[in-house]
Design an enzyme around this catalytic site. Structure first.
Site, PDB file in Angstrom:
ATOM      1  N   GLN A   5      -3.046   9.476   0.571  1.00  0.00           N
ATOM      2  CA  GLN A   5      -2.344  10.688   0.166  1.00  0.00           C
ATOM      3  C   GLN A   5      -2.507  11.811   1.198  1.00  0.00           C
ATOM      4  O   GLN A   5      -3.581  11.984   1.777  1.00  0.00           O
ATOM      5  CB  GLN A   5      -2.857  11.185  -1.195  1.00  0.00           C
ATOM      6  CG  GLN A   5      -2.624  10.215  -2.339  1.00  0.00           C
ATOM      7  CD  GLN A   5      -3.769   9.243  -2.525  1.00  0.00           C
ATOM      8  OE1 GLN A   5      -4.565   9.016  -1.626  1.00  0.00           O
ATOM      9  NE2 GLN A   5      -3.840   8.643  -3.716  1.00  0.00           N
ATOM     10  N   ASP A  51       5.229   8.488  -5.239  1.00  0.00           N
ATOM     11  CA  ASP A  51       4.910   9.594  -6.156  1.00  0.00           C
ATOM     12  C   ASP A  51       5.000  10.943  -5.438  1.00  0.00           C
ATOM     13  O   ASP A  51       4.142  11.818  -5.604  1.00  0.00           O
ATOM     14  CB  ASP A  51       3.499   9.435  -6.733  1.00  0.00           C
ATOM     15  CG  ASP A  51       3.291   8.105  -7.425  1.00  0.00           C
ATOM     16  OD1 ASP A  51       4.271   7.539  -7.942  1.00  0.00           O
ATOM     17  OD2 ASP A  51       2.140   7.620  -7.442  1.00  0.00           O
TER      18      ASP A  51
END
Length: 557
Positions: free
Chosen positions: A369, A415
């Site tokens: 991420q 996401d």
């Protein structure tokens, strides 16, 4: 005293007024020639000196181009002898505005390379400049030299700092019927109003040991620092607009300007944010960010309310950093997702436009991420902004907080729009770069609204042809796509349960009137997703989701 006393217009000049400065495509070009008080400065060594011409572009919008030929130490004579006048002549075009300000160095009678007597070579050189500009179809505007900051022992400003030179400027203006801005009088009135001590902060008065460029300190009563150059432009602009009325529509007002070229108040966005007032309850603080790549990790703390950040162009005004979840932090441990954002926004009533927020860390497994922004504020709006990263691009952090994205571009892999907040996306382009999931809402239980996408376009690159609209990060996730164009990369199933069977009962995923190859055909979507009826869809309005009309976001529609 109004600026009308400082600007002289001759009717003969007004009769030949042309559209200003290269107004092809609505553009205006201002060409500046003069001395060090106008010139762009070398920024090395933390040099705080600025000429007012260096600052001028930050007070005008991007329809105006400022070309500054002014140089330190130049008189009318040395400007010609050094070849700078030849450069101006080669560049000057019909319709251009030519600002001319000399005098500080022409008066140096002990310097034969620069000395030009006021009613001799100085006046003749000004006539040469003005005559050529008029012949070319350009619009010359003369300036008397800005005042020196000369106070006597009694604290009284000396007004004889330029002798006969201002009068020589007026004589040329009258002879040719061109406007003259009496910068000498304007700046003297200002200096008198401040007095000796208070005016020092605008000039190159530097304490020893505080500036690498001037380690021994400096007391300079001619040249302005950053604050002084800004103030001179603010003082001169009304007179400039009277001389060049077309500029009136292009003058901009900002509390702070950030510019990498030294034309602003600060070099970094963080410096401008830090300078903004704390807990501003009334007026918005506006920060203009001029074009450039700003490599910084930006934090907007909760006490910096009512900030408005405006870039010049989202393609070329970029705030970028490269932290990522698996990167070792200062403690030696991995940073984790929550620490990776390029921009951390913790303040309410925030508005950003025409900017790119980017995390450039990349997309390898060693990175994981890497957020572009963490939005942790209520009543936050982004208009015409770009959000670029890979996994977890936009983190809408705060439960119950309301956030609005209008005409934005958001790209990522997995996401890449995720979090707890209430967020409305209008007219946005959502770019998938990998086979994965667009959204991962984590709407808290009992929160009525989650994500709403309306009139958006979902597109993809060559690496993404199997993409879900979303999956539930938390069990009560709520996401709705309405009247959106869905590309052929959107899977017919539409939604994924994140291998959480119970989430199918508690999450709310719905669509209404979507179209394009990725839109749902009858029976295609997963059985636990919803298709809104027209009556249900009418409940999804900005007013219902974000607040009543006339509130913080409504003016942006």
């Amino acid at each position: 005293m109004t600026n009308r006393f400082y600007v002289i217009f001759i009717s003969a000049f007004l009769s030949l007024c042309l559209p200003c400065a290269g107004q092809q495509g609505g553009k205006i070009t201002l060409r500046l020639m003069g001395d060090s008080t106008m010139a762009d400065k070398d920024l090395s060594g933390g040099n705080p000196e600025r000429g007012w011409g260096q600052r001028l572009p930050s007070h005008l919008d991007t329809s105006v181009t400022v070309c500054n030929y002014a140089r330190n130490g130049r008189s009318t004579k040395s400007f010609i002898d050094s070849g700078l006048w030849d450069r101006v002549k080669a560049d000057l075009k019909s319709g251009d505005c030519l600002f001319i300000q000399f005098g500080h160095n022409d008066s140096k009678s002990d310097d034969p390379e620069r000395y030009a007597p006021a009613f001799g070579a100085y006046r003749e050189n000004l006539k040469t400049f003005v005559g050529y500009a008029l012949e070319k179809g350009a619009r010359p505007v003369l300036f008397t030299p800005v005042s020196r900051r000369w106070f006597d022992k009694e604290g009284k400003l000396r007004k004889d700092c330029h002798g006969d030179y201002p009068e020589a400027v007026f004589q040329v203006a009258r002879e040719y019927g061109v406007p003259v801005i009496d910068a000498n009088a304007i700046t003297q009135t200002w200096l008198e109003s401040l007095g000796d001590e208070a005016s020092r902060k605008y000039y190159m008065w530097i304490e020893p040991g505080t500036c690498p460029r001037h380690p021994d300190g400096l007391k300079d009563n001619t040249h302005t620092n950053v604050a002084g150059a800004r103030r001179l432009v603010e003082l001169l602009l009304p007179a400039i607009v009277e001389a060049v009325p077309e500029l009136a529509l292009h003058v901009t007002e900002y509390d702070f300007v950030v510019a990498k070229d030294g034309s602003g108040d600060f070099f970094t966005v963080q410096e401008a944010v830090n300078a903004a007032p704390d807990y501003c309850k009334q007026d918005q603080t506006t920060i203009r960010i001029r074009e450039g790549i700003y490599n910084e990790k930006l934090t907007i703390p909760s006490n910096k309310e009512k900030l408005h950040l405006t870039g010049e162009n989202p393609e070329t005004t970029v705030i970028v950093w490269n932290d990522y979840a698996l990167k070792k932090g200062s403690t030696g441990y991995e940073m984790g997702t929550s620490a990776t954002s390029t921009v951390f926004l913790h303040a309410n009533d925030f508005f950003a436009e025409n900017l790119t927020f980017e995390n450039s860390a990349g997309a390898s497994e060693e990175i994981a991420q890497a957020c572009a922004v963490t939005v942790n504020g209520d009543r936050v709006a982004f208009v015409n902004c770009r959000f670029i990263a890979n996994q977890d691009t936009v983190y809408t952090f705060g439960p119950g907080q309301r956030q609005f994205f209008k005409g934005c571009y958001i790209e990522g892999t997995t996401d890449f729009i995720f979090g707890f907040s209430v967020a409305w996306f209008e007219d946005c382009v959502i770019m998938s770069k990998k086979n994965s999931y667009v959204t991962a809402a984590s709407t808290p239980e009992g929160q009525e609204w989650g994500y709403v996408f309306r009139n958006c376009r979902l597109v993809h690159n060559e690496n993404a042809d199997r993409v879900y609209l979303g999956r539930p990060w938390r069990p009560y996730a709520r996401t709705v796509f309405m009247e959106c164009e869905l590309g052929d990369h959107i899977l017919k199933e539409g939604w994924h349960n994140w291998n959480k069977k119970d989430a199918e009962k508690t999450s709310f995923y719905a669509e209404y009137a979507n179209y394009g190859p990725g839109a749902a055909a009858a029976g295609d979507r997963v059985g636990w997703a919803h298709t809104l009826s027209p009556r249900e869809a009418r409940k999804y309005t900005p007013e219902a989701v974000l607040g009543p009309s006339g509130d913080w976001y409504f003016k942006l529609f």
